[in-house]
Design an enzyme around this catalytic site. Structure first.
Site, mmCIF file in Angstrom:
data_model
loop_
_atom_site.group_PDB
_atom_site.id
_atom_site.type_symbol
_atom_site.label_atom_id
_atom_site.label_comp_id
_atom_site.label_asym_id
_atom_site.label_seq_id
_atom_site.Cartn_x
_atom_site.Cartn_y
_atom_site.Cartn_z
ATOM 1 N N PRO A 211 0.331 6.838 -3.950
ATOM 2 C CA PRO A 211 0.988 8.140 -3.875
ATOM 3 C C PRO A 211 2.001 8.202 -2.733
ATOM 4 O O PRO A 211 1.785 7.614 -1.683
ATOM 5 C CB PRO A 211 -0.153 9.118 -3.579
ATOM 6 C CG PRO A 211 -1.398 8.387 -3.897
ATOM 7 C CD PRO A 211 -1.117 6.935 -3.769
ATOM 8 N N THR A 213 4.962 6.930 -2.462
ATOM 9 C CA THR A 213 5.790 5.776 -2.146
ATOM 10 C C THR A 213 7.171 5.866 -2.773
ATOM 11 O O THR A 213 7.985 4.965 -2.620
ATOM 12 C CB THR A 213 5.123 4.471 -2.622
ATOM 13 O OG1 THR A 213 4.597 4.685 -3.934
ATOM 14 C CG2 THR A 213 4.014 4.079 -1.694
ATOM 15 N N GLY A 214 7.433 6.928 -3.502
ATOM 16 C CA GLY A 214 8.784 7.107 -4.019
ATOM 17 C C GLY A 214 8.949 6.799 -5.495
ATOM 18 O O GLY A 214 10.057 6.480 -5.936
ATOM 19 N N LYS A 215 7.901 6.903 -6.263
ATOM 20 C CA LYS A 215 8.015 6.614 -7.692
ATOM 21 C C LYS A 215 8.894 7.656 -8.393
ATOM 22 O O LYS A 215 9.800 7.326 -9.142
ATOM 23 C CB LYS A 215 6.629 6.572 -8.347
ATOM 24 C CG LYS A 215 5.738 5.488 -7.793
ATOM 25 C CD LYS A 215 4.390 5.455 -8.464
ATOM 26 C CE LYS A 215 3.545 6.675 -8.162
ATOM 27 N NZ LYS A 215 3.188 6.829 -6.743
ATOM 28 N N THR A 216 8.583 8.911 -8.115
ATOM 29 C CA THR A 216 9.365 9.984 -8.716
ATOM 30 C C THR A 216 10.819 9.888 -8.265
ATOM 31 O O THR A 216 11.746 10.019 -9.064
ATOM 32 C CB THR A 216 8.771 11.345 -8.312
ATOM 33 O OG1 THR A 216 7.375 11.320 -8.573
ATOM 34 C CG2 THR A 216 9.407 12.469 -9.088
ATOM 35 N N HIS A 430 -16.670 6.225 24.917
ATOM 36 C CA HIS A 430 -16.577 5.745 23.540
ATOM 37 C C HIS A 430 -15.187 5.147 23.279
ATOM 38 O O HIS A 430 -15.063 4.007 22.843
ATOM 39 C CB HIS A 430 -16.856 6.918 22.581
ATOM 40 C CG HIS A 430 -16.779 6.559 21.135
ATOM 41 N ND1 HIS A 430 -17.892 6.454 20.339
ATOM 42 C CD2 HIS A 430 -15.735 6.281 20.329
ATOM 43 C CE1 HIS A 430 -17.528 6.130 19.110
ATOM 44 N NE2 HIS A 430 -16.209 6.020 19.083
ATOM 45 N N GLU A 431 -14.162 5.910 23.595
ATOM 46 C CA GLU A 431 -12.796 5.426 23.348
ATOM 47 C C GLU A 431 -12.459 4.248 24.254
ATOM 48 O O GLU A 431 -11.797 3.299 23.831
ATOM 49 C CB GLU A 431 -11.776 6.558 23.536
ATOM 50 C CG GLU A 431 -11.926 7.726 22.562
ATOM 51 C CD GLU A 431 -11.950 7.309 21.103
ATOM 52 O OE1 GLU A 431 -11.281 6.318 20.742
ATOM 53 O OE2 GLU A 431 -12.657 7.960 20.304
ATOM 54 N N HIS A 434 -13.786 1.141 22.605
ATOM 55 C CA HIS A 434 -12.885 0.631 21.551
ATOM 56 C C HIS A 434 -11.713 -0.114 22.187
ATOM 57 O O HIS A 434 -11.396 -1.241 21.819
ATOM 58 C CB HIS A 434 -12.281 1.796 20.753
ATOM 59 C CG HIS A 434 -13.203 2.418 19.756
ATOM 60 N ND1 HIS A 434 -13.921 1.705 18.844
ATOM 61 C CD2 HIS A 434 -13.484 3.721 19.492
ATOM 62 C CE1 HIS A 434 -14.619 2.538 18.069
ATOM 63 N NE2 HIS A 434 -14.366 3.778 18.462
ATOM 64 N N ASP A 506 -16.740 5.341 12.510
ATOM 65 C CA ASP A 506 -16.624 3.931 12.887
ATOM 66 C C ASP A 506 -17.580 3.082 12.065
ATOM 67 O O ASP A 506 -17.217 2.031 11.551
ATOM 68 C CB ASP A 506 -16.968 3.744 14.370
ATOM 69 C CG ASP A 506 -15.962 4.432 15.283
ATOM 70 O OD1 ASP A 506 -14.833 4.677 14.817
ATOM 71 O OD2 ASP A 506 -16.325 4.720 16.433
HETATM 72 P P1 ADP Z 1 5.435 9.415 -5.590
HETATM 73 O O1 ADP Z 1 6.069 9.939 -6.827
HETATM 74 O O2 ADP Z 1 5.395 7.917 -5.536
HETATM 75 O O3 ADP Z 1 4.115 10.008 -5.278
HETATM 76 P P2 ADP Z 1 7.639 10.721 -4.404
HETATM 77 O O4 ADP Z 1 8.747 10.040 -5.112
HETATM 78 O O5 ADP Z 1 7.293 12.050 -4.888
HETATM 79 O O6 ADP Z 1 6.359 9.807 -4.364
HETATM 80 O O7 ADP Z 1 7.983 10.741 -2.858
HETATM 81 C C1 ADP Z 1 7.801 11.855 -2.074
HETATM 82 C C2 ADP Z 1 8.918 11.988 -1.094
HETATM 83 O O8 ADP Z 1 8.845 10.986 -0.103
HETATM 84 C C3 ADP Z 1 10.253 11.839 -1.759
HETATM 85 O O9 ADP Z 1 10.774 13.063 -2.100
HETATM 86 C C4 ADP Z 1 11.110 11.179 -0.693
HETATM 87 O O10 ADP Z 1 11.791 12.142 0.047
HETATM 88 C C5 ADP Z 1 10.130 10.487 0.213
HETATM 89 N N1 ADP Z 1 10.158 9.055 -0.041
HETATM 90 C C6 ADP Z 1 9.168 8.315 -0.572
HETATM 91 N N2 ADP Z 1 9.517 7.026 -0.652
HETATM 92 C C7 ADP Z 1 10.767 6.940 -0.188
HETATM 93 C C8 ADP Z 1 11.697 5.861 -0.018
HETATM 94 N N3 ADP Z 1 11.387 4.606 -0.350
HETATM 95 N N4 ADP Z 1 12.908 6.151 0.481
HETATM 96 C C9 ADP Z 1 13.227 7.414 0.828
HETATM 97 N N5 ADP Z 1 12.415 8.457 0.705
HETATM 98 C C10 ADP Z 1 11.188 8.246 0.204
HETATM 99 ZN ZN ZN Z 2 -14.862 5.571 17.541
HETATM 100 MG MG MG Z 3 5.346 11.558 -7.839
#
Ligand code: ADP
Ligand code: ZN
Ligand code: MG
Length: 611
Positions: A211, A213-216, A430-431, A434, A506
């Site tokens: 999610p 990563t820019g698929k849409t 604790h920190e 680590h 942890d």
């Molecule tokens: P997905 O559909 O993979 O869940 P989105 O395309 O909706 O992700 O990405 C969400 C937002 O994050 C986009 O509107 C964009 O602004 C930003 N974003 C994600 N990946 C990129 C990228 N590779 N380059 C630039 N912006 C990105």
């Molecule tokens: Zn810890």
């Molecule tokens: Mg999307």
């Protein structure tokens, strides 16, 4: 517009009848006496109402002394009502006095009757059209002229050629995906040229990646680059109340796409409809299945000359129905990966284009610090930093704002509730545990920051940042990682001889990591190079129940033992380290109690380069 005019006409009709000035209301007896005295010139009878004019203006006789109008007016017209049983003598006396008598039909004029019967409908339809237009505006639809009555019509948004302005420029990194999709873009630009060479394009391309990563974004960019219409819909939108609506919507969308060809159909979150069928869980199956079948049918039904490319996106390719990824359907996969350091810098650059940055902002360093951030996270980061700067009324966004934004996104908002002195001491040790283990063991990721400021669900945090993104993890690195994870608990035990609940997370991470090392990566001598896969975390139960663990009870016990041993070994290692370096542990904990947060440089100064 029509209904507006109608209202106006009707209103004026009512006003005319209701508010006639200067008209004297008479009782029937008074009317008769006026008639007797020859003062009535003419009358109009309509049902039981008589209106008429006097021969000479008449002033009303005051009914009571008190309520005398300030200015008694004279009347030329009057109105009265005939008793319901009628007055058979009336016509005779009227004729006798030579009064002009007119009678009107009781039916209202045709146009009024028409209006009265239609007006409510016209109004209703008017309101309905208005509201649906509003709703469509809100959805940002570009469809235009869509009939509000067509519930099954595609909700897809059609982007005009100029409308999808996103290009590959707006997408950072993802070089592989771009390369694969460039072909599609070329094809969509000149389908004829490709066809004449006998080239066929895959109908369906599946964008696969985590999610955010820019698929849409990528799908949009393909449409923008090719300059073709882009029809998109999200899989979850298909799941509607009415059975069959999803399927008809698919049909409509594809029809539209074919009409507009070359064009792109984009089905976002396709896994929500394209999940493996027949798992018997999750509900809404018939609807989903029908929708899915419709998609499959549409994709099979493309004529060779129809240049419609169907893009789909999912972050769960493993749960897709095999029918969907068969040859001829979504048979091509394009991986959309988490951004690596360079890509992260580029994404930050893209999303800070319009942001005034202070001198000291180093996007490259920020990219290095944000391992594991997706594109969407980075966009959010840029936005949070701007918000923080705005809140502090700064002119520019500086490095501090970005640092704070990273912490906020990674760990949540700073908590207000203060810990008591003893809790703070425990968290500090604790920190420190680590951090010290991380610094003392070779090959671990450098410690970027240690803090005991409580945020979100955590009381403190030790942040390690790898120099490079790691793709392949060595066993020694993973073991050290385990030691670092356990360092916090070990320090608590060492100093306070007591355990707290603060190490829950942890331990969870350590156990998960140890299990993976053993079951997936073959890193245990006892179990050897065998992959022991168990049902994974499927958000949609269905698959998991069907897929029981595929190893014996005996092996299950061995795995548990090995996981335990691996974790135990590393805990011992951490304990040895901290015991032998107790002075440094105390030093660190004290510094944390004083300063709350220590940066990498401060740690270097405090412990020396090697400690
Ligand atoms: P997905 O559909 O993979 O869940 P989105 O395309 O909706 O992700 O990405 C969400 C937002 O994050 C986009 O509107 C964009 O602004 C930003 N974003 C994600 N990946 C990129 C990228 N590779 N380059 C630039 N912006 C990105
Ligand atoms: Zn810890
Ligand atoms: Mg999307």
């Amino acid at each position: 517009m029509v209904w507006f005019v109608a209202v106006w006409v009707l209103m004026s009709y009512f006003l005319q009848t209701a508010r006639t000035p200067d008209r004297l209301e008479l009782s029937y007896t008074d009317f008769l006496s006026h008639l007797e005295e020859d003062r009535v010139a003419e009358i109009t009878i309509r049902e039981d109402r008589i209106t008429g004019t006097f021969r000479d203006p008449v002033s009303p006789e005051p009914e009571s002394e008190v309520e005398t109008p300030a200015e008694p007016r004279e009347h030329t017209r009057f109105v009265t009502v005939i008793p319901s049983f009628g007055d058979p003598d009336l016509l005779g006396s009227l004729r006798e006095k030579g009064v002009t008598v007119r009678a009107e039909s009781s039916a209202s004029p045709w146009y009024v009757a028409l209006l009265v019967s239609f007006l409510p409908w016209v109004l209703l339809i008017g309101i309905f059209v208005y509201m649906s237009r509003k709703a469509r505006e809100r959805m940002g639809g570009m469809m235009g002229g869509q009939n509000p009555f067509s519930f099954g019509k595609s909700k897809a948004r059609l982007y005009e050629r100029s409308e999808s302005k996103t290009t590959f420029e707006d997408v950072a990194g993802l070089a592989n995906a771009k390369r694969e999709l460039t072909e599609v873009v070329e094809f969509l630009k000149e389908p004829k040229r490709f066809r004449s060479l006998g080239a066929e394009l895959p109908n369906g391309i599946l964008l696969v990646g985590p999610p955010g990563t820019g698929k849409t974004l990528m799908a949009r960019a393909v449409a923008g680059e090719a300059g073709v219409p882009f029809l998109s819909i999200s899989g979850s939108e298909f799941i509607e109340m009415f059975v069959g609506v999803g399927a008809s919507r698919v049909r409509d969308m594809f029809q539209k796409a074919k009409k507009e060809a070359p064009s792109i159909v984009f089905i976002d979150e396709v896994d929500s409809i394209g999940r493996v069928r027949g798992t018997g869980l999750g509900g809404g199956h018939d609807e989903r299945e029908q929708t899915l079948n419709q998609i499959l049918a549409e994709m099979d039904g493309f004529e060779p000359h129809e240049s419609v490319v169907v893009l789909a996106a999912t972050n769960r390719p493993d749960v897709l129905d095999p029918a969907l990824i068969r040859p001829g359907r979504f048979d091509r996969r394009v991986a959309v990966e988490m951004p690596q350091r360079d890509a992260r810098r580029e994404i930050l650059e893209i999303h800070t284009r319009g942001v005034p940055l202070a001198e000291g902002v180093d996007l490259d360093a920020l990219a290095a610090r944000t391992v594991g951030f997706s594109g969407a996270d980075l966009k959010n980061l840029a936005n949070e930093a701007s918000l923080l700067a705005a809140r502090k009324k700064k002119e520019v966004v500086d490095a501090e704002d970005f640092a704070e934004a990273v912490d906020k996104i990674r760990m949540g908002v700073e908590r207000e509730d203060l810990l008591n002195e003893e809790e703070r001491r425990i968290v500090a040790y604790h920190e420190a545990g680590h951090a010290l283990v991380a610094r003392l063991l070779p090959g671990t990721d450098p410690v970027e920051k240690v803090t005991i400021v409580p945020r979100g669900r955590s009381l403190g945090l030790t942040e390690q940042v790898p120099e490079e993104d790691r793709h392949n993890l060595k066993r020694s690195y993973l073991q050290n990682r385990l030691a670092v994870l356990l360092g916090g608990r070990v320090a608590e035990l060492l100093v306070f001889e007591e355990l707290t609940s603060g190490a829950e997370n942890d331990l969870e991470n350590a156990t998960e990591l140890a299990r993976r090392m053993i079951c997936r990566w073959g890193m245990s001598e006892k179990l050897g190079a065998v992959s022991y896969r168990q049902g994974e975390h499927h958000p949609f139960l269905g698959r998991e129940l069907a897929q029981a663990k595929d190893f014996s009870e005996h092996t299950a016990r061995l795995i548990d033992e090995e996981v335990h041993r691996t974790v135990q070994e590393m805990e011992d290692k951490a304990e040895d380290l901290l015991r032998s370096q107790r002075d440094k542990l105390d030093l660190l904990a004290r510094a944390l109690l004083e300063q709350e947060s220590l940066s990498r440089d401060e740690l270097d100064r405090l412990l020396g380069e090697g400690g």
